[in-house]
Design an enzyme around this catalytic site. Sequence first.
Site, mmCIF file in Angstrom:
data_model
loop_
_atom_site.group_PDB
_atom_site.id
_atom_site.type_symbol
_atom_site.label_atom_id
_atom_site.label_comp_id
_atom_site.label_asym_id
_atom_site.label_seq_id
_atom_site.Cartn_x
_atom_site.Cartn_y
_atom_site.Cartn_z
ATOM 1 N N THR A 60 -2.458 1.377 -4.682
ATOM 2 C CA THR A 60 -2.974 2.464 -3.859
ATOM 3 C C THR A 60 -4.280 2.990 -4.425
ATOM 4 O O THR A 60 -4.583 2.821 -5.605
ATOM 5 C CB THR A 60 -1.941 3.615 -3.772
ATOM 6 O OG1 THR A 60 -2.484 4.689 -3.028
ATOM 7 C CG2 THR A 60 -1.569 4.108 -5.162
ATOM 8 N N GLY A 61 -5.038 3.644 -3.582
ATOM 9 C CA GLY A 61 -6.283 4.260 -4.015
ATOM 10 C C GLY A 61 -6.105 5.692 -4.469
ATOM 11 O O GLY A 61 -7.073 6.332 -4.896
ATOM 12 N N ASP A 62 -4.881 6.224 -4.408
ATOM 13 C CA ASP A 62 -4.635 7.608 -4.799
ATOM 14 C C ASP A 62 -4.721 7.777 -6.315
ATOM 15 O O ASP A 62 -4.609 6.818 -7.080
ATOM 16 C CB ASP A 62 -3.249 8.056 -4.330
ATOM 17 C CG ASP A 62 -3.231 8.360 -2.844
ATOM 18 O OD1 ASP A 62 -4.322 8.514 -2.278
ATOM 19 O OD2 ASP A 62 -2.149 8.430 -2.264
ATOM 20 N N ASP A 111 0.857 -1.176 0.000
ATOM 21 C CA ASP A 111 0.000 0.000 0.000
ATOM 22 C C ASP A 111 0.902 1.236 0.000
ATOM 23 O O ASP A 111 2.112 1.134 0.254
ATOM 24 C CB ASP A 111 -0.894 -0.032 1.245
ATOM 25 C CG ASP A 111 -1.779 1.190 1.369
ATOM 26 O OD1 ASP A 111 -2.298 1.638 0.333
ATOM 27 O OD2 ASP A 111 -1.936 1.683 2.491
ATOM 28 N N LYS A 112 0.329 2.390 -0.276
ATOM 29 C CA LYS A 112 1.133 3.618 -0.254
ATOM 30 C C LYS A 112 0.894 4.429 1.018
ATOM 31 O O LYS A 112 1.798 4.632 1.814
ATOM 32 C CB LYS A 112 0.837 4.484 -1.472
ATOM 33 C CG LYS A 112 1.705 5.750 -1.521
ATOM 34 C CD LYS A 112 1.286 6.685 -2.614
ATOM 35 C CE LYS A 112 0.053 7.491 -2.239
ATOM 36 N NZ LYS A 112 0.298 8.452 -1.133
ATOM 37 N N LYS A 136 -17.742 15.390 1.130
ATOM 38 C CA LYS A 136 -16.331 15.410 0.736
ATOM 39 C C LYS A 136 -15.944 14.004 0.303
ATOM 40 O O LYS A 136 -16.499 13.010 0.776
ATOM 41 C CB LYS A 136 -15.449 15.860 1.898
ATOM 42 C CG LYS A 136 -15.399 14.864 3.065
ATOM 43 C CD LYS A 136 -14.489 15.351 4.174
ATOM 44 C CE LYS A 136 -14.439 14.315 5.299
ATOM 45 N NZ LYS A 136 -13.648 14.750 6.443
#
Length: 1285
Positions: free
Chosen positions: A868-870, A381-382, A742
Amino acid sequence: EKWERKHPLYKKNKVRTTKYTILSFLPKNLFEQFHRFANFYFVILIGLNFIPQLNVFGKEISMLPLIAVLSMQGLKDALEDFNRYKNDLGVNNTYIEVYQSSDDKYHKMKWSDLQVGDIVRVVCNSVIPADILLLHSSDPDGICFIETSNLDGESNLKQRMVVPKHWGDNHEFYPKEFKSIIECQTPNNEIYKFHGNMIPANGGEKISVNNSNLLLRGCVIRNTDYVEGIVLYAGHETKAMLNNNGPRYKRSKLERRMNTDVIYCVVLLLVMCLIGSVGNGIWASNMSNIEQAELFIPNEENGEALNPALSGFYMFWTMVILLQVLIPISLYVSMEIVKWGQVHMINSDIDLYHKETDTPIRCRALNITEDLGQIQYVFSDKTGTLTENKMIFRRCTIGGVDYPHAANGESPITFLEAFSGRNDSIRRSYRRTQSASLPHPPTPSSLYHPQQLSTKRPASHHRRNISSVSAREVLATVAQSEEDSTAMDPTEIETDVTPDPVLYEKLISTPYSTFACNEASAAVPSLEKARIWDFFINLAICNTVVISNDSDDSVTASTTPDPYSVSTSIIPSLFLLSTILMQSYPILNHQQLPSTCPPFILLITLFPFQQISTPGAETYKPLFPNGNHAIPVNGNTNNSANIGAHFNEDGTGLTDEELSKIRYEAESPDEAALVYAAHAYGCVLAHRSSHGGKESVTITLPDGGGKLEFEVLHKLPFDSTRKRMSVIVRDPRNGQITLYCKGADSAILSALRLKTPGNDLSTQSNNSTDIINRTKQYLDKYGRVGLRTLCISKRVLTEAEYSEWEQLHRAAERDLENRDQMMINSFVRMEDNLELLGATGIEDRLQDGVPETIEALRQAGIQVWVVTGDKRETATNIGRSCRLIHQNDEVIELITETPEALSELLDTTISSQDNKRGKLPEIQHQTSILSFNVSFSLPNSTSYPTIDDKDLPALVMVIDGRTLDFVLGTGNRDQPDTLVKEIADKFVLLARRCRSVLCCRATPLQKGMVLKLIKDKLHVMTLAIGDGANDVSMIQVADIGVGLSGQEGMQAVMSSDYALAQFRFLKKLLLVHGHWNYARLASMVLYFFYKNAAFVFLIFWFQILCGFSGGNMIEQSYLLIFNLIFTSVPPLVNGVLDKDIDAATLLKKPELYMQGIKDELYLQRTFWINMLDALYQSLIIFFFLYVIYLDTEVGLIEWGTVVTTAAVFVILIHLGIETKTWTWIHWVCQIGSVLVFFAYSLIYNIVCATCLPPSNPYFVMERVIQTGQFWFSILLVTAVALFPR
């Protein structure tokens, strides 16, 4: 018992985590141990030895080795289970207060006697005994706080609420009158999900209950005097017990290979037995021609010659018993002992201890230590794994305008000096420290009294929070700052959040009063300033942050006054505002005021302020005619849940002591960063409360602007499907229902309501094309510099829209079957037609040592994947920073909109790379020789990553989540299975060439699926490392899962095999401990096979001289305990302590790790080389000693003793030659083993000469050691046998 008979479907609360009972221990433990092939095999041999025609050893003595092994393992299991029994006893005998209707009182009762349907009372700091539905709290607002660290490892406080409306409007709760019916799910292990309904006794409308109303077993009550609730799930049906799966057990790659070699040994044994059977038959058929035949092959009882075929058949099974030592029964127990020692060495490594957080490494899986040395792919993961996950607000864009916050990271002194001349607009930096925080910017007077600010560390007696961000402290005076500037920690300066001057000026230029009464306002604020206000209100209230106070006085709930009075810091502005309102409304009759004015404005208007003298600061106090007291705003009474910035009732304002106690606790560092960003601008989340099931949240406004109290109508929690969270509130400024939302840019931008553009950004609507495009540009810009981005939005609802949605939402809440999906659909329906307010950029810096660790892993030949989810820009930037992507690397981007386009792109890329680098050979899988469940397959060497093929730059692949859907077949349901398989094969083929792969915008499900794809297609060893709940699927699929004790709780650690504090520790764990453990265990396993084979071959050679009759020259006790005692300890010491290369060299030259990746130490070739070595040494020992003692008068047992002694020396010195690192422990064990052998022989030959007839070893060793021939032969045989080594 009577209750259980009446309610057979419900369990009592007694728990038992033990595996055994006194009666079931022996049969159950033996049943488990006989699942091991070797143990079952030896039981069969013992049974055969009881047959008279096949008897080789004494019936009793033949059982000793197996009994010893089973006893050692059984004793270990019994001790572990006894510890579990003692823990169960302590838990079950804990007392809890239970309501009894007979006398309408609470009585103490043991946990084990608790039943479903009981009403219990749990006091502060007590553990919850069962899964309880919360019916009442000592807090009048119906709130309590729990700590779930016993359940999921998270130490931040979580809020739970009483079931709404079940007692009516009265706060009091009477258990005797509670007769509602509760519908709920059947017991399950989903600790974060629960839904059901409560049917009131009067038959009213069903009341929906969910996870926010459930207190789980094992959690601890905090900050609440007591709670009362009804037991829903008890004992083994509680969610905690259903998640208690016991210790993790995995089979290592080496162990799987070892089982195959055991089968080879069985095959070799059968071949030797077949040879012995044929040889015996030949001797039996030629007895008349062989003089010695009658000495070894007796006739039948009637004197007739034995049938050769029958004799050969008996001899086959006799040889099986005689040569049984070839199967290393002690190897399995030895491996467990060695792995336990290796785990101890890893846990004791000071280099893997994180001093700052006092976190050592924890090995949670005890049987895969050697797999650490064979990892080929690392999936990481990041956020929180490569980065610190300590989010710092760096910049933002609002309405298409970028606010860079240029002062962030600069010295606070410089920034303060720039504004030192303006008290009304001075900015403060709120530093991230372990001290307290202020709920709003300090008054000017507080700047010059720094001694009034508390800088003590927050009390942690009952708030052990490792995942929340500490509150911020206002900087002291400029003079004090200058005085301490030389000693200021640069890391603290970097973590400052300094408001942007331009943005702050815009924020305070239009005060809160402008929005309060629209009908009275002469000037309507611009859309730009309205966006700014909504932006910061969103940051402050759209979260699940818990506001708590630090107190050194007591760990129980504090009783504090209602905080909602007037603060001294806002009195001057309110006085001016009241003057304006008095001029606008000369008649003080509040009924003539606009209906949109909130009660707070009414209070100011009706009661003007009079200045009074107060030491230290100017304050204003309202004058109440006729002695009337202040009107309470919300009617709160003293309670423990209303924690926050407490305003005094007399309007004298906040005290420094109260300010020093406020603290935010967030489940996610992202939330904390945004709340503290709003805090830095003066929009302070000050208070949360709840009344009769209705929640409210209060924020204070900057520059003395007052406060806003929002009624919270609904919270729409974050989930990985929607990638956003929302809160629906009633805005006190205008009474409108507003949704603040958000989330990820992909989730927000796709839900916007488009509008036409205008010319001026400040007058354009929120969703104009220009604003959206500018926001996207800034999002890309933030991503390129490595910032995490979130979009901020809102939606104004009409009463009709909200009412319609609420009805549908209530129906979804009451549904028991499809509630989860219906709730998501309900959330998505509401989170539509959003208005874009802006976006934030949050910095998450790399952890120490991450670039060096990734570089070392790449040099070691390990492929590193970051999933990652970024967004792509953010992930790529971090990838370059952490050396996942080198400057000269060739980057392949797989970003497509359709599966067909992806397939075409893969074809083109693969063809291009084949032309440049040559084609990759197909993966060759080794077929198994077994038909049962010990098969395995391994890739050939071509599947391993190579370094710089043909001196070309290394390949790096970047793929986004949408494209990854096409690879995994999860994105398009209409995508044919054949196309999915085709794309997956092409993707894997290209991935084999890549040194690194970066998967961005990946969901938690995709993380696990892409790892499984690589693991299944390439049959490689994988390691997954992460720190959050979204990494659990990836960690559980991998061969080795590593969890980081990070900022996102402990779910990853709870699911892992190894728990680390930081990513950089992975370098030594793999390159040093992994290499050592693989080398140690591989050498030990091969040595066990070697020494057992060498000893067995000695017995087999003797069969040539005794007519293959099953005779034996070695005394029976030696034969049975040779491997169990005489040669067992030294290999154990080597398996734990031997070091082929020192740690410094392994860290300096990571390429040495390739030895484990290619499995060079434990191949079929090395196995057979060791077996040939055993064959050679046995030939030298047997025939050299046969020739030396050929014409002597030495008896059979005496000669066999010499052979046994030579075997002990050769086998132990053979291990000494293989030992790379000698310590005093090695010397003690080697010399001690020889001394134990001689001591046993000397004592046994005297004490137990006739214990095992027909052999009689009386005084044999005593005679032999006195001859020079014995010592000469031992030295000669040892030297010749070990000469090749």
